[in-house]
Enzyme design. Sequence first.
Site, PDB file in Angstrom:
ATOM      1  CG  ASP A   1      -1.753   1.257   1.309  1.00  0.00           C
ATOM      2  OD1 ASP A   1      -2.555   1.526   0.385  1.00  0.00           O
ATOM      3  OD2 ASP A   1      -1.598   1.996   2.301  1.00  0.00           O
TER       4      ASP A   1
ATOM      5  CD  GLU B   1      -3.576  -2.456  -0.356  1.00  0.00           C
ATOM      6  OE1 GLU B   1      -4.042  -1.320  -0.519  1.00  0.00           O
ATOM      7  OE2 GLU B   1      -3.772  -3.116   0.696  1.00  0.00           O
TER       8      GLU B   1
END
Length: 189
Positions: free
Chosen positions: A64, A144
């Site tokens: 992320d 992610e």
Amino acid sequence: ARTHTHMTAMAAADMEASAYAALEARLGHAWARPWLLRAALVHSSFQAETSPSGTQSLLAWLGDAALQSITTDELVARYGASGARPPAQLTVTRSLITSRAGCARHARALGLGGLGPGRLVCTGDSFRALGMDLSTGMLGECFEAVLGSVYLDGGRGAARDAFLRLDPFPATIAEVPGIYAALMVQKKL
């Protein structure tokens, strides 16, 4: 019976290896440390049944952060350096690309969702027994984590290159204003 079981296990291993190879080809990254990719693809529902390790969550957290940085750099380079677009519009575009729903779209583009053989994401028995596909949140976190594993394995440049292979940016930022206007109306409500 033992030979049949052994052959089934070999076929499953071959299928898994070809699925990993296909993922590497789509991302343009061959893992030097393949355990990082395997860790990225093990959902917490599986970990809860086998071991308490939270590796996927850590990789997703790292992915992320890398995704936010890479996307910001690319948006500035593509649309913002001239000052032609306001930062608020760039922020909305970044949010669309990096949101859970955006990450789920990237995961689907990589073939991480779906059911049956060839499914790369390991989930717990109870989840698999329901025969459910991965939720948007699960797919987003998985993407992610995969990006985080690329980052750890090959560095920021490898993560950037892998992400850009997905062509995640609108052809022009003109595709965004309608969504931008809708979001601004929602903020006023």
